[in-house]
Design an enzyme around this catalytic site. Structure first.
Site, PDB file in Angstrom:
ATOM      1  N   ARG A  57     -25.860  -0.175   1.982  1.00 56.20           N
ATOM      2  CA  ARG A  57     -24.467  -0.555   1.733  1.00 56.20           C
ATOM      3  C   ARG A  57     -23.542   0.388   2.487  1.00 56.20           C
ATOM      4  O   ARG A  57     -23.973   1.399   3.025  1.00 56.20           O
ATOM      5  CB  ARG A  57     -24.161  -0.538   0.230  1.00 56.20           C
ATOM      6  CG  ARG A  57     -24.591   0.782  -0.412  1.00 56.20           C
ATOM      7  CD  ARG A  57     -23.729   1.246  -1.501  1.00 56.20           C
ATOM      8  NE  ARG A  57     -22.374   1.499  -1.076  1.00 56.20           N
ATOM      9  CZ  ARG A  57     -21.990   2.571  -0.382  1.00 56.20           C
ATOM     10  NH1 ARG A  57     -22.851   3.487   0.010  1.00 56.20           N
ATOM     11  NH2 ARG A  57     -20.722   2.724  -0.060  1.00 56.20           N
ATOM     12  N   GLY A  58     -22.244   0.021   2.482  1.00 58.38           N
ATOM     13  CA  GLY A  58     -21.282   0.752   3.304  1.00 58.38           C
ATOM     14  C   GLY A  58     -21.193  -0.020   4.616  1.00 58.38           C
ATOM     15  O   GLY A  58     -22.225  -0.337   5.226  1.00 58.38           O
ATOM     16  N   ALA A  59     -19.955  -0.336   5.028  1.00 62.34           N
ATOM     17  CA  ALA A  59     -19.780  -1.265   6.152  1.00 62.34           C
ATOM     18  C   ALA A  59     -20.556  -0.856   7.419  1.00 62.34           C
ATOM     19  O   ALA A  59     -21.330  -1.665   7.955  1.00 62.34           O
ATOM     20  CB  ALA A  59     -18.293  -1.435   6.427  1.00 62.34           C
ATOM     21  N   ARG A 100     -23.354 -11.025   2.456  1.00 59.70           N
ATOM     22  CA  ARG A 100     -22.107 -10.457   1.891  1.00 59.70           C
ATOM     23  C   ARG A 100     -20.966 -10.790   2.861  1.00 59.70           C
ATOM     24  O   ARG A 100     -21.117 -10.594   4.069  1.00 59.70           O
ATOM     25  CB  ARG A 100     -22.206  -8.920   1.738  1.00 59.70           C
ATOM     26  CG  ARG A 100     -23.209  -8.453   0.708  1.00 59.70           C
ATOM     27  CD  ARG A 100     -23.100  -6.947   0.473  1.00 59.70           C
ATOM     28  NE  ARG A 100     -22.029  -6.608  -0.453  1.00 59.70           N
ATOM     29  CZ  ARG A 100     -21.632  -5.363  -0.690  1.00 59.70           C
ATOM     30  NH1 ARG A 100     -22.172  -4.345  -0.048  1.00 59.70           N
ATOM     31  NH2 ARG A 100     -20.667  -5.120  -1.561  1.00 59.70           N
ATOM     32  N   GLN A 207     -20.694   3.815  -7.093  1.00 68.48           N
ATOM     33  CA  GLN A 207     -21.027   4.450  -5.818  1.00 68.48           C
ATOM     34  C   GLN A 207     -20.493   5.882  -5.746  1.00 68.48           C
ATOM     35  O   GLN A 207     -21.081   6.748  -5.101  1.00 68.48           O
ATOM     36  CB  GLN A 207     -20.444   3.644  -4.639  1.00 68.48           C
ATOM     37  CG  GLN A 207     -21.121   2.312  -4.378  1.00 68.48           C
ATOM     38  CD  GLN A 207     -20.479   1.172  -5.133  1.00 68.48           C
ATOM     39  OE1 GLN A 207     -19.857   1.357  -6.184  1.00 68.48           O
ATOM     40  NE2 GLN A 207     -20.621  -0.029  -4.628  1.00 68.48           N
ATOM     41  N   ASP A 248     -13.767  -1.778   4.742  1.00 69.68           N
ATOM     42  CA  ASP A 248     -14.757  -2.814   5.028  1.00 69.68           C
ATOM     43  C   ASP A 248     -14.266  -3.834   6.041  1.00 69.68           C
ATOM     44  O   ASP A 248     -15.051  -4.445   6.758  1.00 69.68           O
ATOM     45  CB  ASP A 248     -15.170  -3.531   3.735  1.00 69.68           C
ATOM     46  CG  ASP A 248     -16.110  -2.653   2.946  1.00 69.68           C
ATOM     47  OD1 ASP A 248     -15.619  -1.779   2.194  1.00 69.68           O
ATOM     48  OD2 ASP A 248     -17.333  -2.777   3.129  1.00 69.68           O
ATOM     49  N   ASN A 258     -11.203  -2.678   1.023  1.00 73.27           N
ATOM     50  CA  ASN A 258     -12.181  -1.634   0.691  1.00 73.27           C
ATOM     51  C   ASN A 258     -12.589  -1.852  -0.765  1.00 73.27           C
ATOM     52  O   ASN A 258     -12.087  -2.755  -1.446  1.00 73.27           O
ATOM     53  CB  ASN A 258     -11.589  -0.237   0.920  1.00 73.27           C
ATOM     54  CG  ASN A 258     -12.647   0.857   0.848  1.00 73.27           C
ATOM     55  OD1 ASN A 258     -13.705   0.750   1.490  1.00 73.27           O
ATOM     56  ND2 ASN A 258     -12.408   1.905   0.079  1.00 73.27           N
ATOM     57  N   LYS A 259     -13.476  -1.015  -1.247  1.00 67.24           N
ATOM     58  CA  LYS A 259     -14.021  -1.149  -2.592  1.00 67.24           C
ATOM     59  C   LYS A 259     -12.946  -1.409  -3.642  1.00 67.24           C
ATOM     60  O   LYS A 259     -11.878  -0.801  -3.607  1.00 67.24           O
ATOM     61  CB  LYS A 259     -14.790   0.137  -2.915  1.00 67.24           C
ATOM     62  CG  LYS A 259     -15.421   0.230  -4.272  1.00 67.24           C
ATOM     63  CD  LYS A 259     -16.278  -0.963  -4.660  1.00 67.24           C
ATOM     64  CE  LYS A 259     -17.343  -1.289  -3.634  1.00 67.24           C
ATOM     65  NZ  LYS A 259     -17.931  -2.646  -3.858  1.00 67.24           N
TER      66      LYS A 259
HETATM   67  O1  MRU Z   1     -19.967  -2.514  -1.987  1.00 62.45           O
HETATM   68  P1  MRU Z   1     -20.153  -1.353  -1.065  1.00 62.45           P
HETATM   69  O2  MRU Z   1     -20.752  -0.169  -1.744  1.00 62.45           O
HETATM   70  O3  MRU Z   1     -20.867  -1.737   0.207  1.00 62.45           O
HETATM   71  O4  MRU Z   1     -18.658  -0.938  -0.655  1.00 62.45           O
HETATM   72  C1  MRU Z   1     -18.506   0.082   0.289  1.00 62.45           C
HETATM   73  C2  MRU Z   1     -17.109   0.488   0.508  1.00 62.45           C
HETATM   74  O5  MRU Z   1     -16.183  -0.078  -0.007  1.00 62.45           O
HETATM   75  C3  MRU Z   1     -16.917   1.603   1.508  1.00 62.45           C
HETATM   76  O6  MRU Z   1     -15.776   2.337   1.215  1.00 62.45           O
HETATM   77  C4  MRU Z   1     -16.775   1.020   2.935  1.00 62.45           C
HETATM   78  O7  MRU Z   1     -17.832   0.158   3.212  1.00 62.45           O
HETATM   79  C5  MRU Z   1     -16.708   2.074   3.956  1.00 62.45           C
HETATM   80  S1  MRU Z   1     -18.236   2.928   4.206  1.00 62.45           S
HETATM   81  C6  MRU Z   1     -18.002   4.017   5.489  1.00 62.45           C
END
Ligand code: MRU
Length: 363
Positions: A57-59, A100, A207, A248, A258-259
């Site tokens: 996970r994480g973009a 996703r 997270q 994201d 973002n999250k």
């Molecule tokens: O659902 P996730 O854990 O994939 O969400 C991740 C985020 O929102 C991060 O802040 C984003 O992807 C940036 S990671 C460098």
């Protein structure tokens, strides 16, 4: 398995290829912080589930993972007929891309791999596979360089001793190395600087609690974990000098997905006069998306709110839940967007256009 170094092209990174190049290796992020488990994934279903289930996970990390997956899947396509080969690869790409919707890095990396395949199509299967292997390595190496540059730019925004609030996880685990929002803190720590970081736990999937506080502790950075609803209190106490968050998908006008919970942090920061920075590679900017309302927000299972991480359900059986995985922060609340190409300030549309050398952005 309790190893840390297997992922990566021979380096300590979170996503990489097995030595025969046929499987993708990841650290299973759902098992952290209690266990560091490596997974080797070889089938399309395993890859899809790893993204959907947030094992990776994480973009940026999702983008690198998708590129490596496309390379592995390409090797499973037996035909020498290149038209059919490309068609099959496109089908795999569509399938992975449907896992996703919000992080643009997923479709970005898949499109880049498909473009590479098409570019070498005339040279035959062997050459296409070699080019795909190279391309996923390049995507990963570029991400390392981008995170490093973001970290350098981000570090210019804070002073030794500052309190930084962050939401979700945008550290090394979410990228290739360094991270985006956590990058400047990691880099500063390497240089002996001290910060006080407030990590939002980030409901419902934690997270911040599971990953951000783990990464910062490992790096020897002073981190205090808070529940999401405590951010206003620490800001009001005067403990936060800047907010650093990841992204994201950034629309061409600077609106940022973002999250879930990020936009609330931005509203609070604005109220308390605290600078709010978004940090991310230019690959997270989506020029095809003019404003935040065009960004598709992923909706997830309600049991993540009601049951996950609890011994017994914490909400009555029949209650309805709304569980969006992301929200969009209005560009007017963002003090700056830190990319590998520099720190962008409002008016964002103009600055984004400049870094992409575009005369005009489609509306
Ligand atoms: O659902 P996730 O854990 O994939 O969400 C991740 C985020 O929102 C991060 O802040 C984003 O992807 C940036 S990671 C460098």
């Amino acid at each position: 398995m309790d190893k840390t170094k297997a992922a990566g092209h021979g380096k300590a990174e979170n996503v990489g290829l097995s030595s025969d190049g046929k499987r993708v290796i990841i650290i299973d992020q759902t098992r952290l912080p209690s266990k560091k488990v490596l997974l080797e994934l070889g089938t399309p279903g395993e890859m899809y589930d790893a993204i959907l289930g947030l094992k990776v996970r994480g973009a940026p990390a999702i983008g690198i993972f998708a590129a490596c997956s496309m390379y592995c899947l390409a090797q499973q396509i037996g035909t020498e007929k290149m038209e059919s080969f490309i068609e099959e690869l496109e089908t795999y790409g569509d399938y992975l891309n449907s896992s996703r919707p919000t992080a643009v890095n997923l479709s970005w990396a898949i499109s880049r791999m498909l473009r590479t395949a098409r570019l070498h199509e005339q040279k035959g299967r062997g050459k296409v596979l070699a080019a795909l292997g190279r391309e996923c390595r390049i995507i990963q190496e570029e991400d390392v360089a981008m995170c490093r540059a973001i970290s350098e730019y981000g570090l210019t925004l804070i002073q030794e001793g500052d309190g930084i609030l962050t939401h979700c996880n945008a550290g090394p685990l979410a990228t290739s190395r360094y991270g985006t929002a956590l990058g400047p803190l990691m880099l500063g720590a390497e240089r002996g600087m001290k910060f006080k970081v407030y990590a939002d736990e980030t409901r419902p999937l934690l997270q911040g609690a599971r990953l951000t506080s783990y990464e910062l502790l490992q790096a020897g950075i002073d981190v205090t974990l808070i529940c999401d609803n405590m951010a206003a209190a620490v800001m009001k106490n005067g403990w936060v000098q800047a907010c650093f968050v990841g992204c994201d998908r950034v629309a061409a006008n600077g609106d940022t997905a973002n999250k879930i919970g990020t936009s609330g942090v931005a509203v609070l920061a604005n109220y308390y006069g605290i600078p709010f920075y978004v940090l991310g590679p230019s690959s997270t900017i989506d020029l095809d998306c003019h404003a935040g309302d065009e960004i598709e927000i992923e909706l997830r299972e309600e049991d993540e709110i009601k049951k996950k991480y609890y011994k017994q359900p914490m909400a009555p059986d029949g209650v309805k839940c709304y569980n969006p995985a992301f929200d969009v922060t209005d560009h007017s609340l963002i003090t700056g967007i830190v990319t590998e190409k520099g720190i962008l300030k409002a008016p964002y549309e103009e600055q984004i256009r400049k870094i992409f050398n575009q005369k005009e952005i489609r509306r």
